[in-house]
Design an enzyme around this catalytic site. Sequence first.
Site, PDB file in Angstrom:
ATOM      1  N   CYS A 111      52.597  46.924  40.451  1.00 31.81           N
ATOM      2  CA  CYS A 111      52.264  46.082  39.291  1.00 31.81           C
ATOM      3  C   CYS A 111      51.803  46.903  38.083  1.00 31.81           C
ATOM      4  O   CYS A 111      51.777  46.397  36.968  1.00 31.81           O
ATOM      5  CB  CYS A 111      51.192  45.063  39.669  1.00 31.81           C
ATOM      6  SG  CYS A 111      51.651  44.080  41.095  1.00 31.81           S
ATOM      7  N   HIS A 158      47.021  42.171  33.885  1.00 34.14           N
ATOM      8  CA  HIS A 158      48.074  41.870  34.858  1.00 34.14           C
ATOM      9  C   HIS A 158      47.865  40.450  35.382  1.00 34.14           C
ATOM     10  O   HIS A 158      46.747  40.057  35.707  1.00 34.14           O
ATOM     11  CB  HIS A 158      48.021  42.888  36.007  1.00 34.14           C
ATOM     12  CG  HIS A 158      48.907  42.544  37.157  1.00 34.14           C
ATOM     13  ND1 HIS A 158      50.227  42.178  36.991  1.00 34.14           N
ATOM     14  CD2 HIS A 158      48.668  42.487  38.494  1.00 34.14           C
ATOM     15  CE1 HIS A 158      50.754  41.922  38.174  1.00 34.14           C
ATOM     16  NE2 HIS A 158      49.833  42.101  39.098  1.00 34.14           N
ATOM     17  N   ASN A 209      52.858  36.031  39.997  1.00 30.39           N
ATOM     18  CA  ASN A 209      52.729  37.475  39.849  1.00 30.39           C
ATOM     19  C   ASN A 209      54.125  38.099  39.856  1.00 30.39           C
ATOM     20  O   ASN A 209      54.800  38.104  40.881  1.00 30.39           O
ATOM     21  CB  ASN A 209      51.880  38.014  41.015  1.00 30.39           C
ATOM     22  CG  ASN A 209      51.680  39.522  40.956  1.00 30.39           C
ATOM     23  OD1 ASN A 209      52.299  40.205  40.146  1.00 30.39           O
ATOM     24  ND2 ASN A 209      50.814  40.021  41.823  1.00 30.39           N
TER      25      ASN A 209
HETATM   26  C1  LIG Z   1      45.711  35.689  48.468  1.00 35.89           C
HETATM   27  C2  LIG Z   1      44.506  34.936  47.927  1.00 35.89           C
HETATM   28  C3  LIG Z   1      44.957  33.928  46.901  1.00 35.89           C
HETATM   29  C4  LIG Z   1      43.818  34.233  49.059  1.00 35.89           C
HETATM   30  O1  LIG Z   1      42.710  33.531  48.568  1.00 35.89           O
HETATM   31  P1  LIG Z   1      41.343  33.589  49.349  1.00 35.89           P
HETATM   32  O2  LIG Z   1      40.414  32.674  48.657  1.00 35.89           O
HETATM   33  O3  LIG Z   1      40.960  35.039  49.428  1.00 35.89           O
HETATM   34  O4  LIG Z   1      41.729  32.991  50.734  1.00 35.89           O
HETATM   35  P2  LIG Z   1      41.591  33.685  52.163  1.00 35.89           P
HETATM   36  O5  LIG Z   1      42.500  34.859  52.264  1.00 35.89           O
HETATM   37  O6  LIG Z   1      40.142  33.902  52.400  1.00 35.89           O
HETATM   38  O7  LIG Z   1      42.137  32.539  53.088  1.00 35.89           O
HETATM   39  C5  LIG Z   1      41.415  31.353  53.258  1.00 35.89           C
HETATM   40  C6  LIG Z   1      42.227  30.431  54.115  1.00 35.89           C
HETATM   41  O8  LIG Z   1      43.319  29.889  53.353  1.00 35.89           O
HETATM   42  C7  LIG Z   1      44.497  29.980  54.126  1.00 35.89           C
HETATM   43  N1  LIG Z   1      45.650  30.104  53.235  1.00 35.89           N
HETATM   44  C8  LIG Z   1      46.237  31.222  52.790  1.00 35.89           C
HETATM   45  N2  LIG Z   1      47.269  30.900  52.007  1.00 35.89           N
HETATM   46  C9  LIG Z   1      47.328  29.561  51.959  1.00 35.89           C
HETATM   47  C10 LIG Z   1      48.167  28.643  51.302  1.00 35.89           C
HETATM   48  N3  LIG Z   1      49.181  29.039  50.523  1.00 35.89           N
HETATM   49  N4  LIG Z   1      47.929  27.326  51.473  1.00 35.89           N
HETATM   50  C11 LIG Z   1      46.920  26.894  52.235  1.00 35.89           C
HETATM   51  N5  LIG Z   1      46.083  27.720  52.887  1.00 35.89           N
HETATM   52  C12 LIG Z   1      46.289  29.039  52.739  1.00 35.89           C
HETATM   53  C13 LIG Z   1      44.324  31.198  54.987  1.00 35.89           C
HETATM   54  O9  LIG Z   1      45.163  31.103  56.118  1.00 35.89           O
HETATM   55  C14 LIG Z   1      42.853  31.086  55.361  1.00 35.89           C
HETATM   56  O10 LIG Z   1      42.745  30.174  56.404  1.00 35.89           O
HETATM   57  P3  LIG Z   1      41.736  30.464  57.612  1.00 35.89           P
HETATM   58  O11 LIG Z   1      40.371  30.542  56.984  1.00 35.89           O
HETATM   59  O12 LIG Z   1      41.934  29.277  58.475  1.00 35.89           O
HETATM   60  O13 LIG Z   1      42.180  31.759  58.211  1.00 35.89           O
HETATM   61  C15 LIG Z   1      43.506  35.922  47.255  1.00 35.89           C
HETATM   62  O14 LIG Z   1      42.901  36.726  48.246  1.00 35.89           O
HETATM   63  C16 LIG Z   1      44.157  36.801  46.268  1.00 35.89           C
HETATM   64  O15 LIG Z   1      44.671  36.339  45.263  1.00 35.89           O
HETATM   65  N6  LIG Z   1      44.116  38.127  46.484  1.00 35.89           N
HETATM   66  C17 LIG Z   1      44.713  39.054  45.576  1.00 35.89           C
HETATM   67  C18 LIG Z   1      46.182  39.032  45.770  1.00 35.89           C
HETATM   68  C19 LIG Z   1      46.906  39.712  44.665  1.00 35.89           C
HETATM   69  O16 LIG Z   1      46.704  39.390  43.523  1.00 35.89           O
HETATM   70  N7  LIG Z   1      47.769  40.650  45.003  1.00 35.89           N
HETATM   71  C20 LIG Z   1      48.561  41.346  44.077  1.00 35.89           C
HETATM   72  C21 LIG Z   1      47.768  42.358  43.375  1.00 35.89           C
HETATM   73  S1  LIG Z   1      48.766  43.157  42.222  1.00 35.89           S
END
Ligand SMILES: CC(C)(COP(=O)(O)OP(=O)(O)OC[C@H]1O[C@@H](n2cnc3c(N)ncnc32)[C@H](O)[C@@H]1OP(=O)(O)O)[C@@H](O)C(=O)NCCC(=O)NCCS
Length: 326
Positions: A113, A253, A283
């Site tokens: 990214c 970003h 993204n």
């Molecule tokens: C991926 C992201 C959105 C997840 O959000 P979060 O608040 O951290 O959520 P968690 O990973 O703690 O997951 C919480 C729960 O939601 C669930 N979940 C994940 N994706 C889901 C979706 N699309 N729909 C519903 N539930 C979902 C998970 O399975 C987890 O369930 P569990 O507690 O039963 O295991 C967040 O971590 C994020 O944006 N991270 C950065 C990613 C990124 O930007 N990457 C690129 C960088 S360049």
Amino acid sequence: MLRPVILGTGCAVPAKILTNADLERMVDTTDEWITSRTGIAERHIASSGEYTSTFATKAAELALEKAGVTADEIELIVVATVTPDFPFPSTACLVQNNIKASRAAAFDISAACSGFLYGLSLVEKMIITGSISKALVIGAEVLSRVVDWSDRNTCCLFGDGAGAVVLGTSQSGNGILSTHIHSDGSYWDLLFQPGIGNRNPASKKALEERLMFLQMQGNEVFKLAVRAMEDAAHEALDANDLKLDDIDLFIPHQANRRIIDAIGKRLGINNDRIFVNLHKYGNTSAASIPIALDEANRSGRIQPGNLLLLDSFGGGLTWASTLIRW
Ligand SMILES: CC(C)(COP(=O)(O)OP(=O)(O)OC[C@H]1O[C@@H](n2cnc3c(N)ncnc32)[C@H](O)[C@@H]1OP(=O)(O)O)[C@@H](O)C(=O)NCCC(=O)NCCS
């Protein structure tokens, strides 16, 4: 002093739109979850017959048109991408052929990214040293082909598209004031595509284990992204003896609305100076900042003399910042 200056911007995204409602029918998710956790409402997805070079070429053509520069004036084409059309030749060579920039050298860079800002940094140095005077820097991705559409943790986050800038030279003092790029390879496996490079080449096993799809530890990436982007923003300002109050537009970003909000809060920069368009695109990795830059430019959100801070973070891990006096 000779400075690189952005002469024109362009962007291109696929026509096909995938909404959160569409995703509700594909995996166990809800529009409410995706919107509240990421801020993303829809993303553009390439159709068959559309490739990274398709969007990179269109974005480049629009940037050239906006700049009033012809393809044969371009001496260098850099495409930042982690989803090239082929392992080789480079997507940049395909763009060169498509736009008929016969004088240009062309190559790709891989910094996920942060790739677009890495490209700007490289070209900045080449322009300052007088090696070249006009270049295209493009960020382009078709991430939809490396996303596992059965994995709800990742499939709602990403989209396809490209953004491009034409860079030239300026003596006016305006242009790119500084670029800073950083990496920390110790986190390489937080966000990566396990196959099908030469560690896990194409094979029945690679397909069965779904190694061709990207994997991410979202929580870890989230925390590191906020910290790194905050540091990169301060580094750019300190290097130029400027303050956050001097910034007219902050273009981070576009990965997750909560990451952007957290950085905005830490930096103390209010929402009306932060450009956000990730609700429409998700993204798009290396394409995210140049798409945002083009939208801000074409909508009149950027005016001559404005100070812009571009700030990125991505797999590698990589992060980068660029300060521009428009
Ligand atoms: C991926 C992201 C959105 C997840 O959000 P979060 O608040 O951290 O959520 P968690 O990973 O703690 O997951 C919480 C729960 O939601 C669930 N979940 C994940 N994706 C889901 C979706 N699309 N729909 C519903 N539930 C979902 C998970 O399975 C987890 O369930 P569990 O507690 O039963 O295991 C967040 O971590 C994020 O944006 N991270 C950065 C990613 C990124 O930007 N990457 C690129 C960088 S360049």
